[in-house]
Design a protein around this motif. Structure first.
Motif, PDB file in Angstrom:
ATOM      1  N   GLY A   1       0.757  -1.171  -0.059  1.00 10.55           N
ATOM      2  CA  GLY A   1       0.190   0.086  -0.103  1.00 10.55           C
ATOM      3  C   GLY A   1       0.826   1.389   0.135  1.00 10.55           C
ATOM      4  O   GLY A   1       2.084   1.337  -0.409  1.00 10.55           O
ATOM      5  N   GLY A   2       0.350   2.291   0.463  1.00  5.71           N
ATOM      6  CA  GLY A   2       0.955   3.704   0.555  1.00  5.71           C
ATOM      7  C   GLY A   2       1.212   4.313  -0.920  1.00  5.71           C
ATOM      8  O   GLY A   2       0.446   3.813  -1.977  1.00  5.71           O
ATOM      9  N   THR A   3       1.720   5.421  -0.897  1.00  5.01           N
ATOM     10  CA  THR A   3       1.939   6.101  -2.198  1.00  5.01           C
ATOM     11  C   THR A   3       3.410   5.961  -2.699  1.00  5.01           C
ATOM     12  O   THR A   3       4.503   5.975  -1.978  1.00  5.01           O
ATOM     13  CB  THR A   3       1.662   7.493  -1.803  1.00  5.01           C
ATOM     14  OG1 THR A   3       0.547   7.748  -1.011  1.00  5.01           O
ATOM     15  CG2 THR A   3       1.713   8.580  -3.034  1.00  5.01           C
ATOM     16  N   ALA A   4       3.440   5.668  -3.944  1.00 12.11           N
ATOM     17  CA  ALA A   4       4.641   5.518  -4.627  1.00 12.11           C
ATOM     18  C   ALA A   4       5.558   6.980  -4.920  1.00 12.11           C
ATOM     19  O   ALA A   4       4.701   7.824  -5.431  1.00 12.11           O
ATOM     20  CB  ALA A   4       4.616   4.939  -6.267  1.00 12.11           C
ATOM     21  N   VAL A   5       6.511   6.991  -4.362  1.00 14.07           N
ATOM     22  CA  VAL A   5       7.633   8.139  -4.419  1.00 14.07           C
ATOM     23  C   VAL A   5       8.611   7.626  -5.702  1.00 14.07           C
ATOM     24  O   VAL A   5       9.445   6.986  -5.058  1.00 14.07           O
ATOM     25  CB  VAL A   5       7.860   8.749  -3.116  1.00 14.07           C
ATOM     26  CG1 VAL A   5       8.655   9.824  -3.368  1.00 14.07           C
ATOM     27  CG2 VAL A   5       6.807   8.952  -2.395  1.00 14.07           C
ATOM     28  N   ARG A   6       8.702   8.401  -6.786  1.00 12.00           N
ATOM     29  CA  ARG A   6       9.791   8.185  -7.643  1.00 12.00           C
ATOM     30  C   ARG A   6      10.996   9.087  -7.115  1.00 12.00           C
ATOM     31  O   ARG A   6      11.249  10.466  -7.598  1.00 12.00           O
ATOM     32  CB  ARG A   6       9.205   8.519  -8.945  1.00 12.00           C
ATOM     33  CG  ARG A   6       8.220   7.736  -9.524  1.00 12.00           C
ATOM     34  CD  ARG A   6       7.822   7.930 -10.899  1.00 12.00           C
ATOM     35  NE  ARG A   6       6.942   9.247 -10.923  1.00 12.00           N
ATOM     36  CZ  ARG A   6       6.493   9.821 -12.049  1.00 12.00           C
ATOM     37  NH1 ARG A   6       6.479   8.914 -13.343  1.00 12.00           N
ATOM     38  NH2 ARG A   6       5.833  10.743 -11.995  1.00 12.00           N
ATOM     39  N   ALA A   7      11.810   8.304  -6.346  1.00 17.67           N
ATOM     40  CA  ALA A   7      13.184   9.091  -5.839  1.00 17.67           C
ATOM     41  C   ALA A   7      14.193   9.321  -7.022  1.00 17.67           C
ATOM     42  O   ALA A   7      14.797  10.150  -7.162  1.00 17.67           O
ATOM     43  CB  ALA A   7      13.759   8.027  -4.793  1.00 17.67           C
TER      44      ALA A   7
ATOM     45  N   PRO B   1       7.402  14.736  -4.891  1.00 15.72           N
ATOM     46  CA  PRO B   1       7.700  13.506  -5.793  1.00 15.72           C
ATOM     47  C   PRO B   1       6.662  12.425  -6.241  1.00 15.72           C
ATOM     48  O   PRO B   1       6.677  11.816  -7.161  1.00 15.72           O
ATOM     49  CB  PRO B   1       8.988  12.756  -5.223  1.00 15.72           C
ATOM     50  CG  PRO B   1       9.095  13.330  -3.835  1.00 15.72           C
ATOM     51  CD  PRO B   1       8.223  14.630  -3.844  1.00 15.72           C
ATOM     52  N   ALA B   2       5.645  12.284  -5.176  1.00 14.01           N
ATOM     53  CA  ALA B   2       4.554  11.449  -5.262  1.00 14.01           C
ATOM     54  C   ALA B   2       3.681  11.868  -6.231  1.00 14.01           C
ATOM     55  O   ALA B   2       2.864  11.001  -6.995  1.00 14.01           O
ATOM     56  CB  ALA B   2       4.144  11.152  -3.960  1.00 14.01           C
ATOM     57  N   HIS B   3       3.853  13.081  -6.357  1.00 13.77           N
ATOM     58  CA  HIS B   3       2.607  13.833  -7.463  1.00 13.77           C
ATOM     59  C   HIS B   3       3.391  14.946  -8.520  1.00 13.77           C
ATOM     60  O   HIS B   3       3.054  15.840  -8.210  1.00 13.77           O
ATOM     61  CB  HIS B   3       1.437  14.384  -6.835  1.00 13.77           C
ATOM     62  CG  HIS B   3       0.672  13.574  -5.769  1.00 13.77           C
ATOM     63  ND1 HIS B   3       0.015  12.367  -6.321  1.00 13.77           N
ATOM     64  CD2 HIS B   3       0.552  13.120  -4.566  1.00 13.77           C
ATOM     65  CE1 HIS B   3      -0.434  11.696  -5.305  1.00 13.77           C
ATOM     66  NE2 HIS B   3      -0.047  12.139  -4.001  1.00 13.77           N
ATOM     67  N   PRO B   4       4.351  14.409  -9.033  1.00 14.58           N
ATOM     68  CA  PRO B   4       4.942  15.476  -9.743  1.00 14.58           C
ATOM     69  C   PRO B   4       4.064  16.314 -10.937  1.00 14.58           C
ATOM     70  O   PRO B   4       3.112  15.353 -11.240  1.00 14.58           O
ATOM     71  CB  PRO B   4       6.113  14.666 -10.637  1.00 14.58           C
ATOM     72  CG  PRO B   4       5.525  13.213 -10.710  1.00 14.58           C
ATOM     73  CD  PRO B   4       4.610  13.092  -9.346  1.00 14.58           C
TER      74      PRO B   4
END
Length: 345
Positions: free
Chosen positions: A42-48, A299-302
């Motif tokens: 789960g959780g929110t994907a953060v594109r590092a 970064p989760a919502h660029p």
């Protein structure tokens, strides 16, 4: 939904055709889960790290610069597999280091070492300096205790520390001395590549200069290859042959160090440079300043289109819709900006 007019090149900082690079990174990705529950579900994907690519020739320094959260430190950790990438390719000396098992890669780690930001945190406070510097030798070298101690004394001498430091503990040393110990430990097994992650940011200015000069001398004497990571563009300029500027997980500009510093192409690079103070008060007051408004996007919502569009003072309508690819420009440079790629016409 993002629309890209051009694909990011496989290698934005490519080595010359007649010289194979020591390090090749292609389309590297890493996503973390924010607010994930048990087993990271789960959780929110953060594109590092979002499609990063570069190469480094042997004996060269590539500097990566950017604000906190830009993904530069994560990139360094992915390169050494301290973190596992989601996808992408990393080749070291012609070998794909991501395709081998972790146990096999551990044997290859003698050629790839890291210098961390906080020298106190990276040293075991319960071990003497001799034990800390000698630890990689115990793992990778078949040496007697006497031979190991001799090698440790030799490395301490190389970084400017007396042999009697061998019996001291980290708490008995200054920050600059501890970082010299960290450098000696990283170099004790003769690596070919050193990733320096904010290696001087925890030090005062005068100590920073001493450590940077030491690193340059060691690079020349030992023919080391550096990936030098920092948020300070002036420090990166001093150390690097080439510079890659990162913003929100992507490389937005890359090129020869002096060229990036003196003739930046990307608005973000220009803003970073305008924030560097100069010692002349008159020159400082007369310099044009670029003040970026707003915060770095989540970064989760660029943003749609260009990552930098929400803070760019030169943004056009297409910047809100079309994601610019990192395109080759002059003299081994590349930039991800519609102002320079020809898409603005």
């Amino acid at each position: 939904m993002r629309r890209a007019t051009t694909a990011q090149p496989v290698d934005a900082t490519a080595a010359t055709v007649d010289e194979a690079p020591l390090v090749e990174v292609q389309d590297l990705h890493k996503t973390f889960r924010r607010g994930a529950g048990f087993l990271r579900r789960g959780g929110t994907a953060v594109r590092a790290v979002d499609g990063v690519g570069f190469s480094i020739r042997e004996g060269e320094t590539l500097g990566i610069v950017g604000e906190s959260g830009s993904g530069k430190s994560t990139t360094g950790r992915l390169l050494l597999r301290l973190l596992e990438p989601d996808s992408g390719r990393v080749r070291f000396a012609g070998q794909d280091v991501l395709s081998v098992s972790r146990s096999e890669f551990r044997r290859r780690r003698r050629d790839m070492q890291m210098i961390f930001q906080d020298p106190y945190a990276s040293l075991d406070p319960t071990k003497t300096i001799g034990a800390s510097v000698g630890e990689p030798l115990k793992i990778f070298e078949n040496l007697s205790r006497a031979e190991r101690d001799d090698r440790v004394r030799e490395m301490l001498g190389r970084v400017g520390l007396r042999p009697d430091y061998l019996t001291r503990y980290p708490a008995e040393m200054s920050g600059g001395q501890r970082q010299r110990v960290a450098i000696a430990r990283a170099l004790s097994i003769n690596p070919r590549l050193v990733v320096a992650d904010e290696a001087v940011s925890a030090l005062d200015v005068s100590t920073q200069s001493d450590v940077l000069n030491l690193m340059r001398h060691l690079q020349r004497d030992l023919r080391l290859t550096y990936l030098f990571i920092s948020h300070n563009l002036s420090v990166v300029r001093h150390m690097s042959d080439r510079i890659a500027v990162m913003y929100l997980g992507r490389i937005v500009e890359t090129g020869p160090a002096e060229q990036v510093y003196l003739e930046p192409l990307h608005p973000y690079t220009r803003a970073l440079l305008s924030a560097i103070p100069v010692p002349d008060p008159l020159a400082q007051r007369s310099r044009p300043k670029i003040v970026l408004t707003g915060d770095v996007p989540d970064p989760a919502h660029p943003p749609a289109g260009c990552n930098f569009v929400s803070r760019c003072p030169l943004a056009m309508s297409m910047c809100h819709e079309v994601d610019p690819g990192l395109e080759p420009m002059r003299e081994s440079s590349a930039v991800a900006c519609h102002l320079h790629t020809g898409n603005s016409r």
